[in-house]
Design a protein around this motif. Sequence first.
Motif, mmCIF file in Angstrom:
data_model
loop_
_atom_site.group_PDB
_atom_site.id
_atom_site.type_symbol
_atom_site.label_atom_id
_atom_site.label_comp_id
_atom_site.label_asym_id
_atom_site.label_seq_id
_atom_site.Cartn_x
_atom_site.Cartn_y
_atom_site.Cartn_z
ATOM 1 N N ASN A 96 0.802 -1.156 -0.091
ATOM 2 C CA ASN A 96 0.076 -0.053 -0.013
ATOM 3 C C ASN A 96 1.011 1.430 -0.208
ATOM 4 O OD1 ASN A 96 -1.739 2.012 0.378
ATOM 5 N ND2 ASN A 96 -2.761 1.153 2.367
ATOM 6 N N PRO A 97 0.806 1.997 -1.112
ATOM 7 C CA PRO A 97 2.145 3.153 -1.091
ATOM 8 C C PRO A 97 1.752 4.274 -0.366
ATOM 9 C CG PRO A 97 0.649 2.957 -2.980
ATOM 10 C CD PRO A 97 0.165 1.982 -2.446
ATOM 11 N N ALA A 127 6.045 -1.004 -8.571
ATOM 12 C CA ALA A 127 6.704 0.125 -9.266
ATOM 13 C C ALA A 127 6.967 1.339 -8.252
ATOM 14 C CB ALA A 127 5.943 0.682 -10.511
ATOM 15 N N TYR A 128 6.044 1.601 -7.284
ATOM 16 C CA TYR A 128 6.435 2.528 -6.373
ATOM 17 C C TYR A 128 7.625 2.273 -5.611
ATOM 18 C CZ TYR A 128 5.113 5.859 -2.680
ATOM 19 O OH TYR A 128 5.046 6.800 -1.733
ATOM 20 N N VAL A 129 7.617 0.896 -5.317
ATOM 21 C CA VAL A 129 9.012 0.629 -4.568
ATOM 22 C C VAL A 129 10.356 0.981 -5.269
ATOM 23 C CG1 VAL A 129 10.391 -1.313 -3.337
ATOM 24 C CG2 VAL A 129 7.827 -1.203 -3.353
ATOM 25 N N ALA A 130 10.217 0.436 -6.811
ATOM 26 C CA ALA A 130 11.181 0.896 -7.430
ATOM 27 C C ALA A 130 11.609 2.390 -7.501
ATOM 28 C CB ALA A 130 11.124 0.393 -8.881
ATOM 29 N N ALA A 131 10.552 2.937 -7.731
ATOM 30 C CA ALA A 131 10.547 4.460 -7.846
ATOM 31 C C ALA A 131 11.192 4.955 -6.644
ATOM 32 C CB ALA A 131 9.220 5.482 -8.004
ATOM 33 N N GLN A 132 10.798 4.637 -5.229
ATOM 34 C CA GLN A 132 11.476 4.927 -4.248
ATOM 35 C C GLN A 132 12.912 4.642 -3.925
ATOM 36 O OE1 GLN A 132 9.723 3.836 -0.237
ATOM 37 N NE2 GLN A 132 8.084 5.262 -0.659
ATOM 38 N N ALA A 133 13.253 3.617 -4.430
ATOM 39 C CA ALA A 133 14.729 3.486 -4.700
ATOM 40 C C ALA A 133 15.574 4.077 -5.906
ATOM 41 C CB ALA A 133 15.009 1.844 -5.145
ATOM 42 N N GLU A 147 -3.856 3.830 -9.007
ATOM 43 C CA GLU A 147 -2.967 4.582 -8.089
ATOM 44 C C GLU A 147 -2.021 5.549 -8.960
ATOM 45 O OE1 GLU A 147 -2.936 1.291 -7.403
ATOM 46 O OE2 GLU A 147 -3.340 0.942 -5.282
ATOM 47 N N ILE A 148 -2.059 5.459 -10.205
ATOM 48 C CA ILE A 148 -1.365 6.225 -11.250
ATOM 49 C C ILE A 148 -1.327 7.883 -11.108
ATOM 50 C CG2 ILE A 148 -2.782 6.360 -13.253
ATOM 51 C CD1 ILE A 148 -0.276 5.419 -14.837
ATOM 52 N N GLU A 149 -2.498 8.261 -10.864
ATOM 53 C CA GLU A 149 -2.363 9.761 -10.744
ATOM 54 C C GLU A 149 -1.982 10.340 -9.316
ATOM 55 O OE1 GLU A 149 -3.199 11.881 -13.019
ATOM 56 O OE2 GLU A 149 -3.650 10.336 -14.404
ATOM 57 N N TRP A 150 -1.974 9.549 -8.369
ATOM 58 C CA TRP A 150 -1.661 9.955 -7.048
ATOM 59 C C TRP A 150 -0.081 9.389 -7.337
ATOM 60 C CZ3 TRP A 150 1.491 6.973 -3.316
ATOM 61 C CH2 TRP A 150 1.186 7.473 -2.038
ATOM 62 N N VAL A 151 0.232 8.493 -7.753
ATOM 63 C CA VAL A 151 1.901 8.273 -7.740
ATOM 64 C C VAL A 151 2.648 9.282 -8.637
ATOM 65 C CG1 VAL A 151 3.611 6.694 -8.559
ATOM 66 C CG2 VAL A 151 1.686 5.697 -7.223
ATOM 67 N N LYS A 152 1.919 9.999 -9.596
ATOM 68 C CA LYS A 152 2.476 10.914 -10.637
ATOM 69 C C LYS A 152 2.803 12.043 -9.929
ATOM 70 C CE LYS A 152 0.240 10.073 -15.131
ATOM 71 N NZ LYS A 152 -0.697 10.486 -15.974
ATOM 72 N N LYS A 153 2.278 12.599 -8.788
ATOM 73 C CA LYS A 153 2.190 13.598 -7.999
ATOM 74 C C LYS A 153 3.607 13.422 -6.937
ATOM 75 C CE LYS A 153 -1.304 15.592 -9.368
ATOM 76 N NZ LYS A 153 -1.337 16.882 -10.519
ATOM 77 N N ARG A 154 3.803 12.274 -6.682
ATOM 78 C CA ARG A 154 5.087 11.964 -6.032
ATOM 79 C C ARG A 154 6.537 11.833 -6.602
ATOM 80 N NH1 ARG A 154 0.430 11.835 -4.155
ATOM 81 N NH2 ARG A 154 -0.088 12.187 -1.702
ATOM 82 N N PHE A 155 6.279 11.237 -7.643
ATOM 83 C CA PHE A 155 7.515 10.690 -8.549
ATOM 84 C C PHE A 155 7.347 11.351 -9.974
ATOM 85 C CE2 PHE A 155 7.459 7.936 -5.029
ATOM 86 C CZ PHE A 155 8.819 7.745 -4.808
ATOM 87 N N PRO A 156 7.562 12.832 -10.188
ATOM 88 C CA PRO A 156 7.093 13.247 -11.458
ATOM 89 C C PRO A 156 8.110 13.059 -12.654
ATOM 90 C CG PRO A 156 7.707 14.957 -9.760
ATOM 91 C CD PRO A 156 7.338 13.732 -9.107
ATOM 92 N N GLN A 157 9.223 12.518 -11.852
ATOM 93 C CA GLN A 157 10.564 12.294 -12.740
ATOM 94 C C GLN A 157 10.442 10.978 -13.620
ATOM 95 O OE1 GLN A 157 10.259 12.278 -9.523
ATOM 96 N NE2 GLN A 157 11.949 11.041 -8.571
#
Length: 241
Positions: A96-97, A127-133, A147-157
Amino acid sequence: MSRPITFGSLLYDYQAIDVIGATDLLNSSGKQILKALRTYGPIDESTISRAPELVFHHIGLTREPVTLLTSNLTIVPTATVDDCPELDVLLLGGPNPEHFQLDPTYAEFIRRHVASGKLVFTTCTGAYVAAQAGVLDGKNATINHMEIEWVKKRFPQVKWTMEKQWMVDGNIWTGSGAVAGMDMVAHWIQMNFGHDVLTAGALGLDYEPRDIDGLFTVLPKRFDENGKQIPTHVFKYYDEY
C-alpha cells in the motif's frame, strides 16, 4: 545443460498475489512441474526440454518472518540481503503506497541489481518501490492504474503511462495490477522459452494470459461446430492410467 534461473523477491508487506501469482506461473512453466504433470496427461518432450529450471528466494532484512499486506500470509525468508545468492531476476511486489517507506538497505540492493543490468519485474505498486529506490527516474513505467495519478504527483521524474498493461524500459519491466503482472511474466516466458511452454504452464493453472493491451489474444480462441466460443485450454489425457 544451462544453469537454473534464480529469482528473488524482497520481503515487505506486499499484496500476496503480486509475487505468488507471478512465481506460481513461472513454476508451473518450469521443467520440474511439467515433468510431474506428465503423470496426468501427455506433454511433448520438446516442450519440456525447453522449459526453464528455476530457483526462488524470498529475501528479508533478517531471517524474521514477514506478514504480507493481504490474506494474513506470513513468509519466512529463505535468505537475507547480506547472504542472498546472486540473482538473475528481482521481483518487487506491491505494498500500500500511502504509508510505505522503503528500507535503505533494500533500496541499495535494488540499485545494485539494476546497475548490474539484470532483469527487474515489478507488479502492481511494486513500481512505487522501484521509484523510491530511484531506479525509475527518467524511465517509462506503469503501475496499478488505480494509483497512477496519485503516484505521478510524488514521482514526477518517472514517465508514468497507462497506455499499456506493462512497460519495458531497458532491464526494468513494470506491470499494472497484480494479474497484469502475471500477464507480463507470461509474455516473458513466451518470448524466452516458446509459446508451447507458456501454454503448458498456463494450462496447469487453468489461467489465460492477456496481451499488453489487456486483451485475450495470446492463446487462440476455440469455437464449437455452432460457432459458440468454448474454453480456450485443451486438456489431454491418456487412454489408460
